[in-house]
Design a protein around this motif. Sequence first.
Motif, PDB file in Angstrom:
ATOM      1  N   CYS A  34      88.570  96.138  57.515  1.00 33.38           N
ATOM      2  CA  CYS A  34      88.749  95.887  58.948  1.00 33.38           C
ATOM      3  C   CYS A  34      89.230  94.458  59.140  1.00 33.38           C
ATOM      4  O   CYS A  34      88.790  93.549  58.424  1.00 33.38           O
ATOM      5  CB  CYS A  34      87.437  96.054  59.703  1.00 33.38           C
ATOM      6  N   VAL A  35      90.119  94.278  60.110  1.00 41.04           N
ATOM      7  CA  VAL A  35      90.606  92.937  60.459  1.00 41.04           C
ATOM      8  C   VAL A  35      89.769  92.400  61.608  1.00 41.04           C
ATOM      9  O   VAL A  35      89.573  93.102  62.603  1.00 41.04           O
ATOM     10  CB  VAL A  35      92.085  92.992  60.914  1.00 41.04           C
ATOM     11  N   GLY A  36      89.287  91.174  61.467  1.00 38.07           N
ATOM     12  CA  GLY A  36      88.597  90.516  62.578  1.00 38.07           C
ATOM     13  C   GLY A  36      89.617  89.813  63.454  1.00 38.07           C
ATOM     14  O   GLY A  36      90.576  89.236  62.949  1.00 38.07           O
ATOM     15  N   PHE A  56      88.783  89.384  57.076  1.00 40.78           N
ATOM     16  CA  PHE A  56      88.540  90.803  56.807  1.00 40.78           C
ATOM     17  C   PHE A  56      87.064  91.049  56.501  1.00 40.78           C
ATOM     18  O   PHE A  56      86.377  90.174  55.962  1.00 40.78           O
ATOM     19  CB  PHE A  56      89.379  91.262  55.609  1.00 40.78           C
ATOM     20  N   PHE A  57      86.618  92.241  56.849  1.00 42.81           N
ATOM     21  CA  PHE A  57      85.297  92.715  56.422  1.00 42.81           C
ATOM     22  C   PHE A  57      85.454  94.187  56.079  1.00 42.81           C
ATOM     23  O   PHE A  57      86.540  94.761  56.250  1.00 42.81           O
ATOM     24  CB  PHE A  57      84.240  92.466  57.507  1.00 42.81           C
ATOM     25  N   SER A  58      84.406  94.809  55.573  1.00 52.78           N
ATOM     26  CA  SER A  58      84.569  96.205  55.151  1.00 52.78           C
ATOM     27  C   SER A  58      83.417  97.067  55.634  1.00 52.78           C
ATOM     28  O   SER A  58      82.384  96.563  56.096  1.00 52.78           O
ATOM     29  CB  SER A  58      84.699  96.292  53.636  1.00 52.78           C
ATOM     30  N   HIS A  82      81.905  99.580  71.232  1.00 56.64           N
ATOM     31  CA  HIS A  82      83.094 100.286  70.736  1.00 56.64           C
ATOM     32  C   HIS A  82      84.248  99.301  70.612  1.00 56.64           C
ATOM     33  O   HIS A  82      84.411  98.411  71.438  1.00 56.64           O
ATOM     34  CB  HIS A  82      83.477 101.426  71.682  1.00 56.64           C
ATOM     35  N   GLU A  83      85.038  99.472  69.541  1.00 56.82           N
ATOM     36  CA  GLU A  83      86.286  98.714  69.354  1.00 56.82           C
ATOM     37  C   GLU A  83      87.344  99.718  68.895  1.00 56.82           C
ATOM     38  O   GLU A  83      87.337 100.144  67.734  1.00 56.82           O
ATOM     39  CB  GLU A  83      86.123  97.622  68.281  1.00 56.82           C
ATOM     40  N   VAL A  84      88.247 100.107  69.782  1.00 57.65           N
ATOM     41  CA  VAL A  84      89.299 101.060  69.401  1.00 57.65           C
ATOM     42  C   VAL A  84      90.366 100.325  68.588  1.00 57.65           C
ATOM     43  O   VAL A  84      90.745  99.200  68.930  1.00 57.65           O
ATOM     44  CB  VAL A  84      89.905 101.754  70.637  1.00 57.65           C
ATOM     45  N   GLU A  85      90.827 100.960  67.496  1.00 57.50           N
ATOM     46  CA  GLU A  85      91.756 100.266  66.594  1.00 57.50           C
ATOM     47  C   GLU A  85      92.777 101.235  65.979  1.00 57.50           C
ATOM     48  O   GLU A  85      92.470 102.401  65.725  1.00 57.50           O
ATOM     49  CB  GLU A  85      90.964  99.589  65.451  1.00 57.50           C
ATOM     50  N   LEU A  86      93.951 100.712  65.717  1.00 56.46           N
ATOM     51  CA  LEU A  86      94.938 101.445  64.916  1.00 56.46           C
ATOM     52  C   LEU A  86      94.474 101.450  63.464  1.00 56.46           C
ATOM     53  O   LEU A  86      94.149 100.396  62.901  1.00 56.46           O
ATOM     54  CB  LEU A  86      96.305 100.758  65.013  1.00 56.46           C
ATOM     55  N   ILE A 113      87.563 103.890  65.585  1.00 57.18           N
ATOM     56  CA  ILE A 113      86.663 102.998  66.334  1.00 57.18           C
ATOM     57  C   ILE A 113      85.832 102.207  65.328  1.00 57.18           C
ATOM     58  O   ILE A 113      85.179 102.789  64.458  1.00 57.18           O
ATOM     59  CB  ILE A 113      85.701 103.756  67.277  1.00 57.18           C
ATOM     60  N   ASP A 114      85.914 100.888  65.439  1.00 55.56           N
ATOM     61  CA  ASP A 114      85.062  99.984  64.662  1.00 55.56           C
ATOM     62  C   ASP A 114      83.779  99.797  65.466  1.00 55.56           C
ATOM     63  O   ASP A 114      83.678  98.887  66.275  1.00 55.56           O
ATOM     64  CB  ASP A 114      85.827  98.668  64.432  1.00 55.56           C
ATOM     65  N   LEU A 115      82.815 100.715  65.258  1.00 61.23           N
ATOM     66  CA  LEU A 115      81.539 100.579  65.978  1.00 61.23           C
ATOM     67  C   LEU A 115      80.776  99.378  65.437  1.00 61.23           C
ATOM     68  O   LEU A 115      80.757  99.130  64.219  1.00 61.23           O
ATOM     69  CB  LEU A 115      80.717 101.861  65.847  1.00 61.23           C
ATOM     70  N   GLY A 134      75.655  94.333  60.962  1.00 62.06           N
ATOM     71  CA  GLY A 134      76.267  94.543  62.275  1.00 62.06           C
ATOM     72  C   GLY A 134      77.430  95.508  62.264  1.00 62.06           C
ATOM     73  O   GLY A 134      77.742  96.125  63.284  1.00 62.06           O
ATOM     74  N   LYS A 135      78.114  95.624  61.107  1.00 61.39           N
ATOM     75  CA  LYS A 135      79.390  96.352  61.071  1.00 61.39           C
ATOM     76  C   LYS A 135      79.408  97.583  60.164  1.00 61.39           C
ATOM     77  O   LYS A 135      80.188  98.500  60.400  1.00 61.39           O
ATOM     78  CB  LYS A 135      80.490  95.396  60.558  1.00 61.39           C
ATOM     79  N   ALA A 136      78.616  97.585  59.111  1.00 61.40           N
ATOM     80  CA  ALA A 136      78.816  98.586  58.051  1.00 61.40           C
ATOM     81  C   ALA A 136      77.692  99.617  58.000  1.00 61.40           C
ATOM     82  O   ALA A 136      77.301 100.068  56.939  1.00 61.40           O
ATOM     83  CB  ALA A 136      78.959  97.887  56.703  1.00 61.40           C
TER      84      ALA A 136
HETATM   85 MN    MN Z   1      87.094  95.475  65.003  1.00 57.44          MN
END
Ligand code: MN
Length: 243
Positions: A34-36, A56-58, A82-86, A113-115, A134-136
Amino acid sequence: MSANANSYVITPPAQAAIAVAGTDKMFPVRRIWCVGRNYEEHIREMGHDVRDPPFFFSKPADAIVADGGNVPYPPLTKDMHHEVELVVALKSGGRNIPFDKALDCIYGYGVGIDLTRRDLQIASRDMKRPWEIGKAFDASAPCGPLQPAGKIGHPSKGRIALKANGKLRQEGDLTQMIWNVPEVIGKLSEMVALAAGDIIMTGTPSGVAATVPGDKLECEIEGVGRLTVAIGPPEPPSLHSPR
Ligand code: MN
């Protein structure tokens, strides 16, 4: 490293995968990157400087949730966003991929979505700890069916939007990405070797907000497709055999 099925001491985990639109085929997922901070308005709403380079994070591959799926509300948070992403899905990879060769690595595109457990992400950030909690987390990477680049080309513009319960929450355009898709692939490949099966969530436009059990999230990227997921109640606590 490889081994035949009889050499494993437990049953190997299932291969994470994403549907390919209009087919009964699946795209197997190796890694999720994922790109921050890749859209200016989102950087401003989070209080950062737009000139910072991307990072970046994963997420784990088994965090994928299919289109039409359900995301159990995760534990320990009171502020899941929610974070909608390509989403970019790679059919090949390598190290130090030149920007002008990066599109050749792409199998296709989807809507993801990067929840984010925002409260835990910010607490980790403030303590200079890693972002994983927080992310994974489980089910943190809903991803809609992939459209092959051979069919839709390489989208560099188009509306990206997310609605919660029919109400528009996030809206932007792929042209607003600070680092475009070839640059994201090139930069990431300077840090790690990329490979077939890797997917990259390319950052979110502004409008990130909390989502709660009972929400229906509907996402769309013009020329790419749609993704709908429901946020469900928390999973019951269990002493063993998660998910
Ligand atoms: Mn994101």
